[in-house]
Design a protein around this motif. Structure first.
Motif, PDB file in Angstrom:
ATOM      1  N   THR A  97     -19.405  81.782  37.782  1.00 56.53           N
ATOM      2  CA  THR A  97     -17.966  81.944  37.585  1.00 56.53           C
ATOM      3  C   THR A  97     -17.510  83.240  38.260  1.00 56.53           C
ATOM      4  O   THR A  97     -18.337  84.059  38.686  1.00 56.53           O
ATOM      5  N   VAL A  98     -16.204  83.451  38.313  1.00 54.82           N
ATOM      6  CA  VAL A  98     -15.684  84.700  38.879  1.00 54.82           C
ATOM      7  C   VAL A  98     -16.238  85.897  38.112  1.00 54.82           C
ATOM      8  O   VAL A  98     -16.653  86.888  38.728  1.00 54.82           O
ATOM      9  N   ARG A 127     -16.070  75.188  45.332  1.00 54.05           N
ATOM     10  CA  ARG A 127     -15.485  75.424  44.011  1.00 54.05           C
ATOM     11  C   ARG A 127     -15.561  74.125  43.229  1.00 54.05           C
ATOM     12  O   ARG A 127     -15.156  73.078  43.722  1.00 54.05           O
ATOM     13  N   ARG A 128     -16.089  74.197  41.997  1.00 48.61           N
ATOM     14  CA  ARG A 128     -16.126  72.999  41.173  1.00 48.61           C
ATOM     15  C   ARG A 128     -15.903  73.399  39.717  1.00 48.61           C
ATOM     16  O   ARG A 128     -16.194  74.522  39.309  1.00 48.61           O
ATOM     17  N   GLU A 129     -15.399  72.441  38.963  1.00 44.50           N
ATOM     18  CA  GLU A 129     -15.171  72.656  37.539  1.00 44.50           C
ATOM     19  C   GLU A 129     -16.266  71.916  36.794  1.00 44.50           C
ATOM     20  O   GLU A 129     -16.472  70.723  37.008  1.00 44.50           O
ATOM     21  N   ASN A 130     -16.955  72.617  35.886  1.00 46.35           N
ATOM     22  CA  ASN A 130     -18.021  71.955  35.145  1.00 46.35           C
ATOM     23  C   ASN A 130     -17.466  71.265  33.902  1.00 46.35           C
ATOM     24  O   ASN A 130     -16.259  71.290  33.649  1.00 46.35           O
ATOM     25  N   ALA A 131     -18.326  70.660  33.120  1.00 42.97           N
ATOM     26  CA  ALA A 131     -17.902  69.879  31.954  1.00 42.97           C
ATOM     27  C   ALA A 131     -17.164  70.728  30.921  1.00 42.97           C
ATOM     28  O   ALA A 131     -16.323  70.225  30.188  1.00 42.97           O
ATOM     29  N   ASP A 132     -17.466  72.017  30.882  1.00 46.47           N
ATOM     30  CA  ASP A 132     -16.798  72.924  29.946  1.00 46.47           C
ATOM     31  C   ASP A 132     -15.492  73.482  30.510  1.00 46.47           C
ATOM     32  O   ASP A 132     -14.911  74.383  29.921  1.00 46.47           O
ATOM     33  N   ARG A 133     -15.074  72.966  31.655  1.00 49.63           N
ATOM     34  CA  ARG A 133     -13.839  73.364  32.328  1.00 49.63           C
ATOM     35  C   ARG A 133     -13.908  74.776  32.916  1.00 49.63           C
ATOM     36  O   ARG A 133     -12.886  75.385  33.198  1.00 49.63           O
TER      37      ARG A 133
END
Length: 86
Positions: free
Chosen positions: A27-28, A62-68
């Motif tokens: 993450t950032v 960049r991707r969003e995981n299951a936990d957003r």
């Protein structure tokens, strides 16, 4: 205290980290803590701008995981053996 690095310096540091750690994904906040030199004090918007530039150039995914949570990594075709096609 060291001055805050510029956008180009942050971009270069992220690229160096990904070159040394091709499987890295974070993450950032994680990038600020682990990918950048420890003596740097970089504002999150600068890191986000660096990641946006790298993403626009196709150098970061960049991707969003299951936990957003948004996670950044090398693009699949840059990641090495995992991406090799048969």
């Amino acid at each position: 205290m060291d001055p805050q690095p510029g956008l180009s310096e942050v971009v270069d540091a992220i690229l160096r980290y990904l070159h040394s750690h091709p499987e890295a994904a974070d993450t950032v906040d994680g990038i600020c803590e682990w990918w950048l030199p420890v003596h740097w004090c970089v504002d999150i918007p600068v890191v986000e701008a660096a990641l946006a530039r790298l993403q626009a150039q196709g150098l970061v995914r960049r991707r969003e995981n299951a936990d957003r949570h948004v996670v950044y990594s090398r693009p699949e075709d840059e990641a090495g053996p995992r991406s090799a096609q048969a």
